[in-house]
Design a protein around this motif. Structure first.
Motif, short mmCIF file in Angstrom:
data_model
loop_
_atom_site.label_atom_id
_atom_site.label_comp_id
_atom_site.label_asym_id
_atom_site.label_seq_id
_atom_site.Cartn_x
_atom_site.Cartn_y
_atom_site.Cartn_z
N PHE A 576 0.82 -1.22 0.00
CA PHE A 576 0.00 0.00 0.00
C PHE A 576 0.85 1.27 0.00
N ILE A 577 2.13 1.12 -0.31
CA ILE A 577 3.02 2.27 -0.25
C ILE A 577 2.59 3.34 -1.25
N GLU A 578 2.67 4.59 -0.82
CA GLU A 578 2.26 5.71 -1.65
C GLU A 578 3.44 6.51 -2.17
N GLU A 579 4.50 6.59 -1.39
CA GLU A 579 5.67 7.37 -1.80
C GLU A 579 6.93 6.56 -1.54
N LEU A 580 7.70 6.31 -2.60
CA LEU A 580 8.92 5.52 -2.52
C LEU A 580 10.06 6.35 -3.10
N LEU A 581 10.93 6.87 -2.23
CA LEU A 581 12.00 7.77 -2.62
C LEU A 581 13.35 7.12 -2.29
N LEU A 582 14.08 6.72 -3.34
CA LEU A 582 15.35 6.02 -3.17
C LEU A 582 16.47 6.68 -3.97
N SER A 583 16.35 7.95 -4.28
CA SER A 583 17.31 8.61 -5.15
C SER A 583 18.68 8.76 -4.48
N GLU A 584 19.71 8.96 -5.33
CA GLU A 584 21.09 9.24 -4.91
C GLU A 584 21.63 8.14 -3.99
N ASN A 585 21.53 6.92 -4.47
CA ASN A 585 22.19 5.79 -3.85
C ASN A 585 23.04 5.11 -4.92
N SER A 586 23.41 3.87 -4.71
CA SER A 586 24.17 3.11 -5.71
C SER A 586 23.44 1.83 -6.06
N ILE A 587 22.12 1.94 -6.16
CA ILE A 587 21.28 0.78 -6.48
C ILE A 587 21.47 0.43 -7.95
N ASN A 588 21.72 -0.84 -8.24
CA ASN A 588 21.95 -1.26 -9.62
C ASN A 588 20.89 -2.27 -10.06
N CYS A 596 4.78 -2.54 -10.67
CA CYS A 596 3.47 -2.50 -11.33
C CYS A 596 2.34 -2.90 -10.40
N GLN A 597 2.66 -3.61 -9.33
CA GLN A 597 1.62 -4.11 -8.43
C GLN A 597 1.29 -3.14 -7.30
N LEU A 598 2.02 -2.04 -7.21
CA LEU A 598 1.80 -1.08 -6.13
C LEU A 598 0.66 -0.15 -6.50
N GLN A 599 -0.53 -0.56 -6.17
CA GLN A 599 -1.73 0.10 -6.66
C GLN A 599 -1.95 1.48 -6.05
N SER A 600 -1.32 1.78 -4.92
CA SER A 600 -1.51 3.07 -4.25
C SER A 600 -0.37 4.04 -4.51
N LEU A 601 0.61 3.64 -5.31
CA LEU A 601 1.82 4.43 -5.48
C LEU A 601 1.50 5.79 -6.12
N ILE A 629 -0.32 6.96 -9.99
CA ILE A 629 0.99 7.60 -9.85
C ILE A 629 0.95 9.03 -10.36
N ARG A 630 1.59 9.92 -9.59
CA ARG A 630 1.59 11.35 -9.93
C ARG A 630 2.98 11.87 -10.25
N ALA A 631 4.01 11.21 -9.73
CA ALA A 631 5.37 11.67 -9.99
C ALA A 631 6.26 10.48 -10.27
N LEU A 632 6.94 10.49 -11.42
CA LEU A 632 7.89 9.45 -11.79
C LEU A 632 9.22 10.14 -12.09
N VAL A 633 10.23 9.88 -11.25
CA VAL A 633 11.51 10.59 -11.34
C VAL A 633 12.61 9.55 -11.45
#
Length: 967
Positions: A576-588, A596-601, A629-633
């Motif tokens: 049910f997560i709405e906001e997922l912010l993981l920027s400026e890391n080293s995720i590969n 696609c399954q996060l219906q509340s994102l 979804i409202r913001a895709l960055v």
């Protein structure tokens, strides 16, 4: 959100007495009598209860788990009379929803039971108590069932928070024995408006015994005589008419029959005056008066001083001025006073001195938040010995926090945030606060000087310390706060490792914020054990590890600007997560299809990582995500593929940033139809090709477009005038880019989607980061492409633009004459094109302009002067590479004092004819010398034809001519 349920404390003595009287009519004893043949349960009534249960489709609390066997009097929520054996009580309220509003907001089923109310209940002729509150037993356009008016034995009816719609049935007036009626409609998932309404309130006249009435959020705007009707309920003790859209009579009722009224709640009603002639001022029994969130803009009336029974006075959220606390001097029983968001504009010591001294030792709650009080907290505050809540947030208080506050042993809530306090907070301030549950010292200049071995005497549930200096070491005293529910130690100067006990202490938190520190440590592999967690903010630290498995109820997660590594898990939980912010890391790795399954994102930010590959292809079954979804960055990764096709379903998308990746192909023509709310589009530094689709200009909310550094060709569309968001200067027009950017001090109230990470914008030749101010950035950047043709005149209609960059293309023609219409421009870059002609003089009218670049074109004529153009930084560089420009700031002077383009063309024509005449004269003179030489040598022209010896001397004549030409 906490306001959706009335706190238990507000059910004052009168309401409690009312409940006691009602509950006294029921008992839990088994039944006896001739009518029972089911082990003490009357068959007809048992069947009615089973029919009611059959109408319930879901029961997440398992309230009906005991509804088996023959004796219905033993069922959960059912009580029978020990005298007659009849069912007298049915209580199936949704306790989880009503007891924990904040948590239930994010739960899978916040409304408990779902279904409908069976009319079989009318068989319960002796039912005295019915509570269905907090359940979803209605539906779209379903009103309160009129058949409930047949339960004429009812004394208690609670239908609050049930999402009913439509008209309140007048049949409720048949319940003449009713003592308690609660139709509170404040919680409504389907709409924020008042879904219940009453057109004729006269049925209340038949409820003469009524002691408790709650019509909160029931629309009464069509009722003009509500004061007169309510005034007949002389037994009424509790009256709640909050958010009812009340119409106040122009002629106030002078006399009141409500001689038993103790609690009137008229908050959020549009109440505009506290004129002493209004009906409730002469009710001497009032103990609790609530006028919160109204339009009162005057001083206290003297009549308020006559309400000597008053214990609770809520005046917060008004516009009171010239507040004189001396008016309250006779209110010796005053326990609660809330004045937040009024302009007291006084020294706090002076104001507190004016409050009734006889109530100092009785005062339990004082809220003066946002009242513009100044000065220092007086040290004699310790005389307020019963004080349990002190709220002084967001004022101009200064100095140190007096240690005498530590002598308030009953203090439970202390809010000093948002002031100018300085100095330190030590154990002396806190050692005796054994009852402290909530502490907010945030946004001051305080330093918590607490030793590492100090054991606090309290157990905090809410602890807010952002921008308080707690470091550099991690505050070890938090190890004793294992019951904390809200914890914020952001920007606290902590430079330390996360202790091993930390995740155990916060295992029950709902809100956790440790952002903007330098906290190191490895995240655990799973956080699923934190089952209550709703909001996590860990951004801007030095945390390592991979993204852990997340708590199921988590709604917001921010771990941006850390050192996470490894790939994203295929399933990281938190459905049910709405906001997922993981920027400026080293995720590969790649972005998993689990997204696609996060219906509340609402917000997904994976910018500045090492992600590669194509974006996931969402199946038709999982495209529910795309609708929310409202913001895709995703900027600054290594993502590839064509423009994401799954965005076709993202009808709510407002912000899209795919910059600095490897996307290819043409921009799709469906952008306008499929993304109608798009406001921010940033696609720079990719490999997009083709032309700019004309449909893009149909996006009326589009206010920032960056297509720079691609391979886009063709011309600039002439339909730019359709970009209404770049034209309309009316700030009241709805802007989908406006969100809640900053977390409020109380996260309970934060129910708006937000995007509070920074957004990159190239403006004035610099990469700048914006957060909430992005709503004011209006720009168009088409630089570094292969655009041809002229600059369309329609571009000058985009008057809200503050950034325009179409440099490094192959644009030709003239600069539009009306470029001066772009009065909001701060940066204009037309460099490295093939533009010609003069510079329009209107350019000097742009008063906001601070960056101008017209270099390396074919511009000519005098450079305009005056106004803002004279204050540009390094102005000469704005014009280099244009060989025919002249005038200040260039060193090339113009020919005439006032050279125009026509003057230059005229001089160019004169010079051309001059050089042509000069060449013709030279040739004519040369031949003239040649002929004279011939005449002298051969005796005249006539002789040349007959004397071959003359022609033999031609080379000699030609040599002479050559010498003349060189000489």
């Amino acid at each position: 959100m906490a306001s959706f349920a009335a706190p238990v404390s507000s059910m004052d003595a009168a309401a409690a007495l009312c409940l006691v009287l009602i509950l006294a009519t029921t008992t839990t004893s088994p039944v006896y009598g001739q009518q029972t043949n089911n082990g003490g349960c009357i068959t007809k009534e048992r069947d009615a209860l089973l029919s009611f249960r059959a109408g319930i489709r879901s029961d997440p609390q398992n309230l009906f788990s005991s509804w088996n066997g023959r004796d219905c009097c033993q069922w959960s929520g059912v009580r029978c009379s020990n005298r007659t054996g009849h069912v007298v009580k049915l209580d199936v309220r949704n306790g989880l929803f009503l007891d924990d509003i904040y948590r239930s907001w994010y739960s899978e089923n916040p409304h408990g039971m779902r279904g409908n109310i069976s009319s079989s209940l009318v068989a319960l002729h002796h039912l005295e108590y019915l509570d269905l509150s907090g359940n979803y037993l209605s539906g779209v356009d379903v009103p309160i069932p009129g058949f409930l008016g047949s339960l004429q034995s009812l004394r208690y009816l609670n239908l609050s928070s049930m999402d009913f719609h439509g008209k309140v049935p007048p049949q409720l007036g048949n319940l003449s024995r009713l003592l308690y009626l609660d139709l509170n409609n404040n919680w409504n998932h389907n709409s924020y408006g008042m879904m219940l309404h009453i057109e004729d309130i006269s049925w209340l006249l038949r409820l003469a015994l009524l002691r408790f009435l709650d019509l909160t959020s029931v629309n009464l705007s069509a009722i003009g005589n509500w004061v007169q009707v309510v005034n007949t309920l002389y037994n009424l003790r509790v009256l709640r008419l909050r958010r009812c859209g009340l119409v106040f009579p122009q002629t106030p009722t002078v006399h009141s029959n409500l001689t038993s009224l103790q609690i009137p709640d008229l908050s959020d009603t549009g109440f505009h005056t506290i004129n002493p002639t209004y009906w409730f001022w002469d009710v001497g029994t009032i103990m609790h008066l609530d006028l919160t969130n109204n339009e009162i803009a005057e001083a206290f009336p003297d009549a308020m001083g006559n309400m000597t029974s008053l214990e609770v006075l809520h005046l917060g959220g008004n516009h009171l001025t010239s507040i004189k606390p001396e008016v309250l001097g006779n209110l010796c029983y005053l326990r609660v006073l809330t004045l937040w968001s009024n302009l007291i504009n006084q020294d706090i010591s002076q104001f507190l001195q004016g409050l009734p001294h006889c109530a100092w030792s009785k005062m339990e709650l004082l809220d003066m938040s946002c009242t513009n009080v100044t000065g220092e907290i007086p040290r004699w505050i310790n005389q307020w010995t019963d004080l349990s809540t002190l709220q002084l947030s967001s004022n101009r208080l200064e100095g140190s926090v007096p240690s005498e506050i530590g002598m308030l042993g009953k203090l439970k809530q202390l809010y000093l945030d948002g002031n100018y306090f300085n100095g330190s907070i030590s154990e002396e301030h806190l050692d005796t606060l054994v009852n402290l549950e909530e502490l907010d010292l945030s946004y001051n200049s305080l330093h918590l000087m607490i030793s590492s071995n100090w054991i606090p005497p309290f157990k905090l549930r809410r602890a807010y310390f952002p921008r308080c200096k707690m470091g550099p070491h991690f505050p070890l005293w938090l190890n004793w706060q294992k019951g904390v529910v809200y914890l914020d130690i952001s920007d606290a100067g902590i430079v330390d490792n996360l202790p091993d006990w930390f995740w155990s202490v916060v295992s029950n938190v709902q809100y956790l914020n440790i952002s903007f520190n330098q906290i190191s440590g490895r995240l655990p592999r799973t956080l699923e054990f934190m089952s209550s967690a709703v909001i996590f903010d860990l951004n801007s630290n030095n945390l390592t590890g991979t993204l852990p498995l997340l708590p199921r109820q988590l709604a917001e997660l921010d771990i941006s600007r850390n050192s996470l590594s490894g790939p994203l898990p295929r399933n990281f939980g938190a459905p049910f997560i709405e906001e997922l912010l993981l920027s400026e890391n080293s995720i590969n790795g790649s972005i998993p299809t689990y997204i696609c399954q996060l219906q509340s994102l609402l917000v997904l930010d994976l910018a500045k990582n090492l992600l590669a590959g194509h974006l996931p292809v969402c199946s038709e079954e999982t495209k529910k995500l795309n609708r929310s979804i409202r913001a895709l960055v995703l900027y600054e990764n290594n993502l590839s593929g064509e423009f994401p096709s799954f965005l076709k379903s993202c009808s709510e998308l407002v912000l899209l940033d795919l910059a600095h990746n490897n996307f290819v192909g043409e921009l799709p023509a469906w952008l306008a139809n499929k993304l109608p709310n798009l406001s921010y589009l940033r696609l720079r530094h990719n490999k997009f090709s083709g032309s700019i689709p004309g449909q893009l200009t149909q996006l009326e909310h589009l206010q920032y477009v960056d297509l720079a550094d691609n391979r886009i060709s063709g011309s600039i569309p002439h339909s730019l005038a359709n970009l209404k968001a770049m034209i309309q200067e009316d700030q009241t027009i709805w802007n989908p880019l406006v969100w809640s950017y900053e977390r409020p001090a109380n996260p309970d109230t934060n129910d708006s989607p937000k995007y509070d990470d920074s957004l990159a914008v190239v403006i004035k030749g610099q990469d700048l980061d914006y957060t909430s101010t992005i709503i004011y950035i209006v720009g168009l950047d088409l630089s570094c492409n292969s655009l041809v043709g002229e600059i369309p005149d329609e571009l000058t209609s985009l008057v809200r633009m503050n950034n325009l960059n179409i440099s490094h293309n192959q644009l030709s023609g003239r600069i539009p004459e009306k470029v001066g219409s772009l009065r909001s421009l701060e940066s204009l870059d037309l460099s490295f094109n093939e533009l010609s002609g003069d510079i329009p003089s209107g350019l000097s009218d742009i008063m906001m302009l601070s960056k101008l670049n017209l270099s390396y074109n074919n511009l000519s004529g005098r450079i305009p002067s005056g106004n803002q153009l004279q204050s540009l930084i390094d102005p000469a560089s704005s014009y280099i590479g244009n060989n025919y420009l002249c005038g200040t700031p260039l060193s090339r002077n113009c020919w005439e004092p006032d050279v125009t383009r026509g003057d230059i063309e005229e001089h160019q024509d004169e010079a051309k004819y001059f050089y042509l005449g000069l060449a013709a004269g030279f040739v004519f003179g040369l031949w003239l010398v040649f002929i004279i030489f011939l005449f002298r040598s051969c005796g005249g022209f006539a002789m040349c034809g007959a004397m071959p010896s003359c022609w033999a001397r031609l080379p000699e004549a030609q040599g002479l001519a050559l010498q003349l030409r060189r000489g």
